[in-house]
Design a protein around this motif. Sequence first.
Motif, PDB file in Angstrom:
ATOM      1  N   ALA B 218      14.798  -5.354 -30.933  1.00 48.63           N
ATOM      2  CA  ALA B 218      16.280  -5.324 -30.209  1.00 48.63           C
ATOM      3  C   ALA B 218      16.663  -6.858 -30.185  1.00 48.63           C
ATOM      4  O   ALA B 218      15.874  -7.544 -29.275  1.00 48.63           O
ATOM      5  CB  ALA B 218      16.479  -4.766 -29.292  1.00 48.63           C
ATOM      6  N   ILE B 260      18.726  -0.613 -26.319  1.00 46.09           N
ATOM      7  CA  ILE B 260      19.939  -1.346 -26.602  1.00 46.09           C
ATOM      8  C   ILE B 260      20.916  -1.206 -25.367  1.00 46.09           C
ATOM      9  O   ILE B 260      21.550  -2.075 -25.171  1.00 46.09           O
ATOM     10  CB  ILE B 260      20.689  -0.782 -27.888  1.00 46.09           C
ATOM     11  N   PHE B 293      27.307  -4.201 -30.442  1.00 41.85           N
ATOM     12  CA  PHE B 293      25.814  -4.425 -30.818  1.00 41.85           C
ATOM     13  C   PHE B 293      25.307  -3.919 -32.251  1.00 41.85           C
ATOM     14  O   PHE B 293      24.564  -4.654 -33.009  1.00 41.85           O
ATOM     15  CB  PHE B 293      25.188  -4.114 -29.816  1.00 41.85           C
ATOM     16  N   LYS B 294      25.600  -2.913 -32.422  1.00 42.72           N
ATOM     17  CA  LYS B 294      25.399  -2.171 -33.534  1.00 42.72           C
ATOM     18  C   LYS B 294      25.599  -2.784 -34.851  1.00 42.72           C
ATOM     19  O   LYS B 294      24.907  -3.310 -35.704  1.00 42.72           O
ATOM     20  CB  LYS B 294      25.869  -0.587 -33.664  1.00 42.72           C
TER      21      LYS B 294
END
Lengths: 302, 302
Positions: B218, B260, B293-294
Amino acid sequence: MSILVVGSVAFDTVETPVGRAEKVLGGSASFFSLAASFFESVNLVGVVGRDFGEEQLACFAGRDIDLEGLERVEGETFHWGGRYADDLNSRETLFTHLNVFESFKPKIPERYRTSPNVFLGNIDPVLQLEVLDQVQEPRLVACDTMNFWIDGRLEALHELLNRVDVLLINDSEARQLSGESNLVKAARAIRALGPRTLVIKKGEHGAVTFSDEGCFIAAAFPVEDVVDPTGAGDTFAGGFVGYLAAAGTIDDATLRRAVIMGSTLASFSVEAFSVERLLSLTRDEIHARFRVFKHLIDFDPL
Amino acid sequence: MSILVVGSVAFDTVETPVGRAEKVLGGSASFFSLAASFFESVNLVGVVGRDFGEEQLACFAGRDIDLEGLERVEGETFHWGGRYADDLNSRETLFTHLNVFESFKPKIPERYRTSPNVFLGNIDPVLQLEVLDQVQEPRLVACDTMNFWIDGRLEALHELLNRVDVLLINDSEARQLSGESNLVKAARAIRALGPRTLVIKKGEHGAVTFSDEGCFIAAAFPVEDVVDPTGAGDTFAGGFVGYLAAAGTIDDATLRRAVIMGSTLASFSVEAFSVERLLSLTRDEIHARFRVFKHLIDFDPL
């Protein structure tokens, strides 16, 4: 669409915690070309001495790498020696014998001048500019640089950056070039100098790419047995530019895959000394690791 | 499913390149609780002195954080002072006044003992073990530790690790605990000590998670204006454990989203001093940044 690369072709003598490799093939143009040739034909411009022989040339044989631009002159080939620390994250240079590279003046063969893609490896920005003056409006110009040129050739470097599409540098260089410690701010400052796309390489921490489309964060592939990190950055550039050169259009999706491709190629390169792993590498292995990469970073939306 | 957290509740005096905050709320249990309470009810166990007043208690008010376990005793509250370097990546401790924390003996209130989720903040592993002895078979035990305990309490730490499901530590601690510089090897060695899941936090470089399902990498959210990194790791743990506690089952997909989520919460925390940003934060902001974020890490398959 072929790629013109200008950079060093060298001998490396490398010590890592795993072992030592004496006078093996190295140099930015070598790693770049071998990586990029998985995707597109490469036109290599560089210089070597009389000690650069059949054994080294054989590394490029059987691949789509044109060596007309690899000058062979009187003298010895550029030879770099370095030693990596136990964690493989830092290295000290033991010697730098520039040899024939000291007076390198890139001469671009006539038929290379229409290469649609150009990669300017890490050499004096004055020379990088001279290369651009010799080529005909490429669709993509990417370049690398380093702290030495940021210190000593800033004016020429600024002139160069105004003429390149993609700059690939590492995080400490990005901080130095911009005077900003925060990478988001550094990226904004550097992109204002010219390059629409900036790829900041962070070694084992991956890469962050800034473009008109925003930011893309790529992890590095977790390699368990790193043998020799030398050339990882140039291999990254080769996979990245190679993938873009082979792609029809360059949009955000292509750019993201190109970064992952660069990271994939680099992850193989560090698994052996010199260019060894790139020589044994297959397209199937590349595609398989790219798929694993996707799984490594993927998560579902909420 | 509620979360029991045991850790420090403290005053921090922090200097960063942006400014200075004097005697503001800090401590691992504070950051953890505020982050986790976005997802689940939190039962907090810690100790403060008489100087810990209404102003500080107000930070926890109106949230699903139970303070029955927050002892208030004679003396002064744990007070840490530190100064961050210009790049915000390193800090020096200016003072550590343990005060009432020096003789902290976690007493778990009766109704906390059935909390299905437990987070053991970074305290003496001997005390972390004592907490585990007081609770009834939680479904999830996560813990943190640090170099100080790896150096000085290795035996107790090993005993503890054998009893936890998830260990969250930073990369230098993972290297120290395992004696391996390569993180993949370090992870294998640490997981062999007990924790099925290991989250290695790398600060601005994100986090790598190792579990039975393999590896998940991540990124960290790129924050442009970092004000104060203090508590980022504990906030990460709060978002991570909070998300897992609220999830029905813990499978690979849940674990990835939890990481995340931890990273998302931490990215907010560093935007202001102390717990300020966590106090102003909304669920909508969390969900929006999770979605960004994705997009930041996503790429298409070949």
